[in-house]
Each structure stands twice: as C-alpha cells, then as structure tokens.
Scaffold this active site. Structure first.
Site, PDB file in Angstrom:
ATOM      1  N   GLY A  66       5.294  12.268 -46.035  1.00  0.00           N
ATOM      2  CA  GLY A  66       6.701  12.153 -45.637  1.00  0.00           C
ATOM      3  C   GLY A  66       6.945  12.869 -44.337  1.00  0.00           C
ATOM      4  O   GLY A  66       7.644  12.835 -43.585  1.00  0.00           O
ATOM      5  N   ARG A  67       5.572  13.644 -43.880  1.00  0.00           N
ATOM      6  CA  ARG A  67       5.723  14.347 -42.469  1.00  0.00           C
ATOM      7  C   ARG A  67       5.721  13.304 -41.377  1.00  0.00           C
ATOM      8  O   ARG A  67       5.279  12.325 -41.264  1.00  0.00           O
ATOM      9  CB  ARG A  67       4.344  15.090 -42.389  1.00  0.00           C
ATOM     10  CG  ARG A  67       4.310  16.304 -43.456  1.00  0.00           C
ATOM     11  CD  ARG A  67       3.024  16.964 -43.292  1.00  0.00           C
ATOM     12  NE  ARG A  67       1.773  16.076 -43.802  1.00  0.00           N
ATOM     13  CZ  ARG A  67       0.503  16.592 -43.395  1.00  0.00           C
ATOM     14  NH1 ARG A  67       0.404  17.787 -42.966  1.00  0.00           N
ATOM     15  NH2 ARG A  67      -0.566  15.788 -44.111  1.00  0.00           N
ATOM     16  N   PRO A  68       6.570  14.026 -40.298  1.00  0.00           N
ATOM     17  CA  PRO A  68       6.810  13.143 -39.123  1.00  0.00           C
ATOM     18  C   PRO A  68       5.158  13.028 -38.385  1.00  0.00           C
ATOM     19  O   PRO A  68       4.485  14.107 -38.503  1.00  0.00           O
ATOM     20  CB  PRO A  68       7.692  13.840 -38.173  1.00  0.00           C
ATOM     21  CG  PRO A  68       7.980  14.988 -38.918  1.00  0.00           C
ATOM     22  CD  PRO A  68       7.446  15.104 -40.348  1.00  0.00           C
ATOM     23  N   ASP A  82      -3.938   6.104 -40.821  1.00  0.00           N
ATOM     24  CA  ASP A  82      -2.450   5.426 -40.782  1.00  0.00           C
ATOM     25  C   ASP A  82      -2.788   4.213 -39.395  1.00  0.00           C
ATOM     26  O   ASP A  82      -1.557   4.297 -38.958  1.00  0.00           O
ATOM     27  CB  ASP A  82      -1.398   6.567 -40.143  1.00  0.00           C
ATOM     28  CG  ASP A  82      -1.210   7.379 -41.477  1.00  0.00           C
ATOM     29  OD1 ASP A  82      -1.412   7.055 -42.461  1.00  0.00           O
ATOM     30  OD2 ASP A  82      -0.930   8.640 -41.080  1.00  0.00           O
ATOM     31  N   GLU A  83      -3.837   3.688 -39.441  1.00  0.00           N
ATOM     32  CA  GLU A  83      -3.934   2.853 -38.330  1.00  0.00           C
ATOM     33  C   GLU A  83      -3.271   1.244 -38.700  1.00  0.00           C
ATOM     34  O   GLU A  83      -3.078   0.375 -37.910  1.00  0.00           O
ATOM     35  CB  GLU A  83      -5.415   2.475 -38.069  1.00  0.00           C
ATOM     36  CG  GLU A  83      -6.096   3.603 -37.150  1.00  0.00           C
ATOM     37  CD  GLU A  83      -6.636   4.845 -38.431  1.00  0.00           C
ATOM     38  OE1 GLU A  83      -6.346   4.205 -39.483  1.00  0.00           O
ATOM     39  OE2 GLU A  83      -7.356   5.530 -38.093  1.00  0.00           O
ATOM     40  N   THR A 131       2.098   9.242 -47.438  1.00  0.00           N
ATOM     41  CA  THR A 131       1.778  10.198 -48.492  1.00  0.00           C
ATOM     42  C   THR A 131       2.583  11.509 -48.688  1.00  0.00           C
ATOM     43  O   THR A 131       3.084  11.949 -49.812  1.00  0.00           O
ATOM     44  CB  THR A 131       0.339  10.704 -48.535  1.00  0.00           C
ATOM     45  OG1 THR A 131      -0.494   9.372 -48.629  1.00  0.00           O
ATOM     46  CG2 THR A 131      -0.241  11.692 -49.730  1.00  0.00           C
ATOM     47  N   GLN A 151      -8.357   7.251 -44.431  1.00  0.00           N
ATOM     48  CA  GLN A 151      -8.477   8.261 -43.141  1.00  0.00           C
ATOM     49  C   GLN A 151      -8.904   7.486 -41.997  1.00  0.00           C
ATOM     50  O   GLN A 151      -8.682   6.083 -41.831  1.00  0.00           O
ATOM     51  CB  GLN A 151      -9.106   9.369 -43.380  1.00  0.00           C
ATOM     52  CG  GLN A 151      -8.416  10.481 -44.419  1.00  0.00           C
ATOM     53  CD  GLN A 151      -8.682   9.714 -46.088  1.00  0.00           C
ATOM     54  OE1 GLN A 151      -9.715   9.785 -46.273  1.00  0.00           O
ATOM     55  NE2 GLN A 151      -7.642   9.578 -46.728  1.00  0.00           N
ATOM     56  N   ALA A 176      -4.641   9.320 -49.110  1.00  0.00           N
ATOM     57  CA  ALA A 176      -4.668   8.190 -48.316  1.00  0.00           C
ATOM     58  C   ALA A 176      -3.108   7.471 -48.793  1.00  0.00           C
ATOM     59  O   ALA A 176      -2.608   7.709 -49.977  1.00  0.00           O
ATOM     60  CB  ALA A 176      -5.755   7.079 -48.741  1.00  0.00           C
ATOM     61  N   GLY A 177      -2.778   7.052 -47.779  1.00  0.00           N
ATOM     62  CA  GLY A 177      -1.168   6.184 -48.167  1.00  0.00           C
ATOM     63  C   GLY A 177      -1.549   4.801 -47.637  1.00  0.00           C
ATOM     64  O   GLY A 177      -1.278   4.642 -46.387  1.00  0.00           O
ATOM     65  N   HIS A 178      -1.669   3.755 -48.101  1.00  0.00           N
ATOM     66  CA  HIS A 178      -1.755   2.440 -47.936  1.00  0.00           C
ATOM     67  C   HIS A 178      -0.767   1.586 -48.252  1.00  0.00           C
ATOM     68  O   HIS A 178      -0.790   1.129 -49.454  1.00  0.00           O
ATOM     69  CB  HIS A 178      -3.424   1.914 -48.350  1.00  0.00           C
ATOM     70  CG  HIS A 178      -4.395   2.668 -47.844  1.00  0.00           C
ATOM     71  ND1 HIS A 178      -5.774   2.420 -48.076  1.00  0.00           N
ATOM     72  CD2 HIS A 178      -4.612   3.813 -46.845  1.00  0.00           C
ATOM     73  CE1 HIS A 178      -6.497   3.343 -47.414  1.00  0.00           C
ATOM     74  NE2 HIS A 178      -5.688   4.372 -46.668  1.00  0.00           N
ATOM     75  N   THR A 179       0.038   1.207 -47.202  1.00  0.00           N
ATOM     76  CA  THR A 179       1.144   0.455 -47.229  1.00  0.00           C
ATOM     77  C   THR A 179       0.913  -1.192 -47.092  1.00  0.00           C
ATOM     78  O   THR A 179       0.417  -1.504 -46.139  1.00  0.00           O
ATOM     79  CB  THR A 179       2.391   0.824 -46.559  1.00  0.00           C
ATOM     80  OG1 THR A 179       2.349   2.560 -46.692  1.00  0.00           O
ATOM     81  CG2 THR A 179       3.821   0.415 -46.679  1.00  0.00           C
ATOM     82  N   LYS A 235      -4.586   0.128 -42.111  1.00  0.00           N
ATOM     83  CA  LYS A 235      -5.788  -0.608 -42.458  1.00  0.00           C
ATOM     84  C   LYS A 235      -5.134  -1.461 -43.781  1.00  0.00           C
ATOM     85  O   LYS A 235      -6.088  -2.689 -43.899  1.00  0.00           O
ATOM     86  CB  LYS A 235      -6.716   0.586 -42.888  1.00  0.00           C
ATOM     87  CG  LYS A 235      -7.425   1.655 -41.897  1.00  0.00           C
ATOM     88  CD  LYS A 235      -8.122   2.637 -42.629  1.00  0.00           C
ATOM     89  CE  LYS A 235      -7.331   3.571 -43.314  1.00  0.00           C
ATOM     90  NZ  LYS A 235      -6.485   4.431 -42.305  1.00  0.00           N
TER      91      LYS A 235
HETATM   92  P1  IMO Z   1      -5.009   7.081 -44.649  1.00  0.00           P
HETATM   93  O1  IMO Z   1      -5.893   6.275 -45.580  1.00  0.00           O
HETATM   94  C1  IMO Z   1      -3.654   9.979 -41.823  1.00  0.00           C
HETATM   95  C2  IMO Z   1      -5.324  14.144 -42.620  1.00  0.00           C
HETATM   96  C3  IMO Z   1      -4.198  15.194 -43.136  1.00  0.00           C
HETATM   97  C4  IMO Z   1      -4.849  16.494 -42.534  1.00  0.00           C
HETATM   98  C5  IMO Z   1      -6.485  16.306 -42.830  1.00  0.00           C
HETATM   99  C6  IMO Z   1      -6.720  16.906 -44.021  1.00  0.00           C
HETATM  100  O2  IMO Z   1      -3.295   6.566 -45.173  1.00  0.00           O
HETATM  101  O3  IMO Z   1      -4.937   6.630 -43.246  1.00  0.00           O
HETATM  102  P2  IMO Z   1      -6.986  16.179 -46.648  1.00  0.00           P
HETATM  103  O4  IMO Z   1      -5.555  16.319 -47.535  1.00  0.00           O
HETATM  104  O5  IMO Z   1      -7.770  14.911 -46.358  1.00  0.00           O
HETATM  105  O6  IMO Z   1      -7.531  17.342 -46.849  1.00  0.00           O
HETATM  106  O7  IMO Z   1      -6.157  16.329 -45.076  1.00  0.00           O
HETATM  107  O8  IMO Z   1      -6.648  14.797 -42.789  1.00  0.00           O
HETATM  108  N1  IMO Z   1      -5.088  12.838 -43.707  1.00  0.00           N
HETATM  109  C7  IMO Z   1      -4.687  11.678 -43.064  1.00  0.00           C
HETATM  110  N2  IMO Z   1      -4.022  11.560 -41.887  1.00  0.00           N
HETATM  111  N3  IMO Z   1      -3.853   9.204 -42.829  1.00  0.00           N
HETATM  112  C8  IMO Z   1      -4.576   9.391 -43.885  1.00  0.00           C
HETATM  113  O9  IMO Z   1      -4.965   8.561 -44.681  1.00  0.00           O
HETATM  114  C9  IMO Z   1      -4.872  10.858 -44.002  1.00  0.00           C
HETATM  115  N4  IMO Z   1      -5.676  11.406 -45.029  1.00  0.00           N
HETATM  116  C10 IMO Z   1      -5.849  12.797 -44.896  1.00  0.00           C
HETATM  117  O10 IMO Z   1      -2.969  14.985 -42.745  1.00  0.00           O
HETATM  118  O11 IMO Z   1      -4.632  16.563 -41.246  1.00  0.00           O
HETATM  119 MG    MG Z   2      -1.415   6.281 -44.354  1.00  0.00          MG
END
Ligand code: IMO
Ligand code: MG
Length: 425
Positions: free
Chosen positions: A303-305, A13-14, A301, A225, A39-42, A16
């Site tokens: 909605g968690r805080p 969530d940087e 992805t 991630q 992943a959640g890429h906005t 990217k």
């Molecule tokens: P983007 O690409 C932030 C975290 C989950 C959990 C751990 C393992 O948007 O940056 P998983 O479902 O992968 O087995 O969960 O990794 N996690 C992320 N945290 N951004 C993400 O993706 C993440 N994808 C997985 O919250 O702690």
């Molecule tokens: Mg994300």
C-alpha cells in the site's frame, strides 16, 4: 506452442500480470520462478479484481495449469489465503496447481529478522516488503538452515530443523536486535499443518515442465519484480534477493535456456519504484504527484505510495541486454493521456561525459544527470483504441521513440486494466 518469459523491465509494478493474463490464452502452463509474496500481481476479469502474490495469475483461466517453481520462496499462509480467496470467487484449483518440492519456505523468524534488521538500519534501510524474502534466500544460500517444501512433508524432519534454526535465530533476534524471541511450539505445529495442506500440490516441477515442453505444450513464465531489482544486475543493494532477469526462469524452474523461445519485457510508459534506492528520472514535483494520482500508483502488496518519474531509456537498454528481450509490451499508456508534454531520458551525463549504461556503483550513479528529450503529449483518450493505427499520432510517435531507444520491437500496448484494453501490434 512456445515457451515464453514475461518479465519486468524496470523496478517492478510494470503491469506484468495483465500481460501474462493476455498471453495465457496461448499457453497451457503458467509458472512463477522467483520471488515470493513480495510480488503483487493485479488482474481484472470482468468485474472481479484479483491480486496474486504467489500463485501465477494464469490460475484464473480454468483450463490452465500453474506451477510454483523451485526458485520461489513460499510463505504458506500467503499461499493458502490466495487459495481460499480463489475458492470464494468460484475458481477451482484442484489438480491445476503444482508446487516444487525444492522451493524454500518462509518461516516466521525470517519475517521477524527482516523487520528487526530494517528497523535497526533506519535511514539506509532497503525498504523491503517485509515478507521475509531476503532472510529466506539468505538461508537457502547459506545452506545450513534452509527449509524446503519437501521438509514439511515429514513432521519429524521439520520439527528437528525448526528447533535447530530457532535456537540460532532467537540468539540473533534477542542479542543483536533486542527483539522478542519466537516460541518453537506454535511454529512447529503451524508448519506441520501447512505440510498437510501443501502435500497434494507438491511434485518435481522441473520434470513436469520438461515433459510438458517435450509434449509441445505452451509455457508462460511469469516474472515478478523487475530487471532493476535483480540481485546481480539491479541497483544493488536496493534490490530484491532473487534473479528477476531471464536467466532466473531457467534456474528457478529447472529448464534449460535453450528451451526458451521468447522473452517479453514489460515496460510501463513511465517509471515507478517502491522502497528506497536510486531513481535517476524521479519526479519530486507536481508532475510526479499527478502521475501517481492518475495511475493510482500505490503498492499492491504494502500500500506504499510509489515514487514516479519519466521513462528511462538507459534502463530499457539494460533490460534488453540482460534479458535478451525479443519484444516489449508497453503498459499504462492511458495514464499519460492528459499530460501536455512527455519526457524520455535518452542517456545520462557525468562530469560532462556521456553515460549509456546503468552504473554498478551507486556513488557514480548519484553523479549522473539524466538527459531528456521532450515529446508532445496527445491529450486524448486512448482507452478506446484497439488498433495501433487508431492511437493518436503523438502516442504512436512516443511508442516509436521507445522502440528506437530500447532497440526492441513493441508487440503489445496496454491502454487500460481490462483484457479488452489491449492492442496487439
Ligand atoms: P511485483 O512483482 C515493486 C521492492 C521493495 C524493495 C525491494 C526489496 O509486484 O512487480 P523485498 O521485499 O523483495 O526484499 O524488497 O524490492 N519490491 C518490489 N517493487 N514490485 C514488486 O513486485 C516488488 N517486490 C519487491 O519495495 O524496494
Ligand atoms: Mg506489483
């Protein structure tokens, strides 16, 4: 044209996707190489907002091609939902998306097993996105039960595999977890249909990418991630199940490391994390809440805080070391605009001794105390700044300190979600 990786330097969530979107202008092909729909890429394009989980964010550029590489674990329903949404928003994908025949598929039993396992663990749970990522990579590594994209192209092969796998998975679901078994008929039927829909996209993407590199095309690897979620190097076991670090691009796409020219680490101007696990600079106070509110830090992805905290240079140095970063892109600087005083953790101490490297042992990490340096905030609006020199002096000083402490040059600064809100240094 160059071959570039953009990846997360912290816990995901940087921002990217915004950087990928910005750098896509210089590329012909954008590639996802690991992870899956966790992943959640906005990205924001004009008034439209897109959240991608599987398809590379580069797809919004009509002249670019996108690849889902072999290292990705693919959930067909998630992919199709994204394709449908793109179509609704008027973005054609035909002939512009290629999916590796070697990528592994997420099946309903992966999600069911993950949910059951997380529930059973309770307090010590990883806090995953429940997208079936861990169990799917588990089957890939175990070898006997992995289902690859190429398997869904043949209905008989697929049915045999799913039948055999379900026999075992249902045993585990019912006997170990006391959960409901899954029915094979609907799964086979659904995945045969998924195979039909996937077929036009499937190819040997390693061959495709290497040919493109030879032809001088620009390739952009979109990491998902972040470095601290890497299964080998991250805060294990509170990590994801793939190699999120630079090496993952080579294995996850089938290109040699010698082909890679640049590795851009995306660094959020503060730190966040979703899910459980250690976070030395976490702010469990009003400041943490304030950053979460200003930055709308809620998962794209799930909605968690998100947990929020100060920037941690120990992590940045680790990201530099493991990824061989050639530059960093600092994002969300504007979120700190109104904060009076900022802190950066320069190193940790443990039992009075200086700790410069993120420890492998979480018990050791738990005994580490972050040591902070305080910098004055700038308390003015940076979202209008378009050059480095036009940034407030204190913002420049904050960035300069990030550069010094990480040992990497800053190439991009983002001061808002829009494409224009970007400073090229
Ligand atoms: P983007 O690409 C932030 C975290 C989950 C959990 C751990 C393992 O948007 O940056 P998983 O479902 O992968 O087995 O969960 O990794 N996690 C992320 N945290 N951004 C993400 O993706 C993440 N994808 C997985 O919250 O702690
Ligand atoms: Mg994300």
């Amino acid at each position: 044209m160059s071959v570039r990786i953009v990846l997360g330097a912290q816990w995901g969530d940087e921002g990217k996707a915004k950087i990928v979107d910005f750098l896509t202008t210089d590329a012909d092909i954008v590639v996802r190489y690991q992870g899956g729909a966790n992943a959640g890429h906005t990205i924001k394009v004009g008034d439209l907002e897109f959240v991608f989980h599987l398809i590379p964010a580069g797809i919004v550029h009509p002249d670019k091609t996108c690849v889902v590489g072999n290292g990705v674990v693919l959930e067909p329903e998630a992919l199709f939902a994204e394709l449908d949404e793109l179509e609704e928003k008027g973005i054609a994908t035909e002939g512009r998306l290629f999916i590796s025949e070697r990528a592994h598929l997420v099946l309903p039993y992966h999600k069911a097993l993950e949910r059951a396992s997380e529930e059973k663990i309770g307090d010590g749970a990883i806090g995953t996105t429940l997208r079936g990522i861990g169990p799917t990579y588990g089957d890939k590594i175990n070898r006997s039960s992995g289902v690859r994209v190429l398997d869904v192209l043949d209905a008989d092969v697929l049915a045999t595999k799913i039948r055999a796998n379900l026999r075992e998975k249902n045993e585990v679901l019912t006997k170990v977890y006391g959960a409901e078994p899954l029915e094979e008929g609907p799964i086979i039927e659904a995945y045969v249909a998924h195979g039909e829909r996937l077929k036009p996209y499937v190819t040997d993407t390693s061959v495709y990418l290497n040919d493109a590199i030879k032809a001088g095309k620009g390739i952009l690897f979109e990491g998902s991630q972040g470095t601290l979620l890497d299964v080998d190097h991250g805060s294990y076991p509170y990590v994801t199940s793939s190699n999120t670090t630079a090496g993952g691009a080579a294995t996850g796409a089938g290109i040699g490391p010698t082909r890679i020219d640049e590795v851009v680490g995306v660094v959020k101007a503060y730190t966040t994390r979703v899910g459980n696990g250690p976070f030395p600079t976490e702010l469990n106070d009003e400041m943490g809440d304030r950053i979460r509110d200003i930055g709308h830090e809620y998962g794209a992805t799930t909605g968690r805080p998100r947990r929020c905290g100060w920037l941690d240079a120990v992590i940045l140095r680790m990201a530099e070391r493991i990824n061989g970063l050639t530059s960093i892109a600092v994002t969300r600087l504007d979120i700190l605009d109104q904060i009076e005083e900022l802190k950066i953790c320069t190193h940790y101490t443990r039992n009075g001794e200086r700790v410069d490297h993120f420890p492998a042992d979480l018990n050791v990490l738990a005994e580490c105390e972050p040591v902070y340096e305080t910098l004055p905030g700038w308390q003015s609006d940076t979202t209008q700044c378009r050059t480095y020199e036009s940034l407030p002096e204190n913002a420049m000083a904050y960035l300069a300190r990030i550069q010094e402490l990480s040992g990497v040059t800053i190439s991009i600064v983002s001061v808002g979600p829009d494409r224009e809100e970007t400073i090229f240094v």
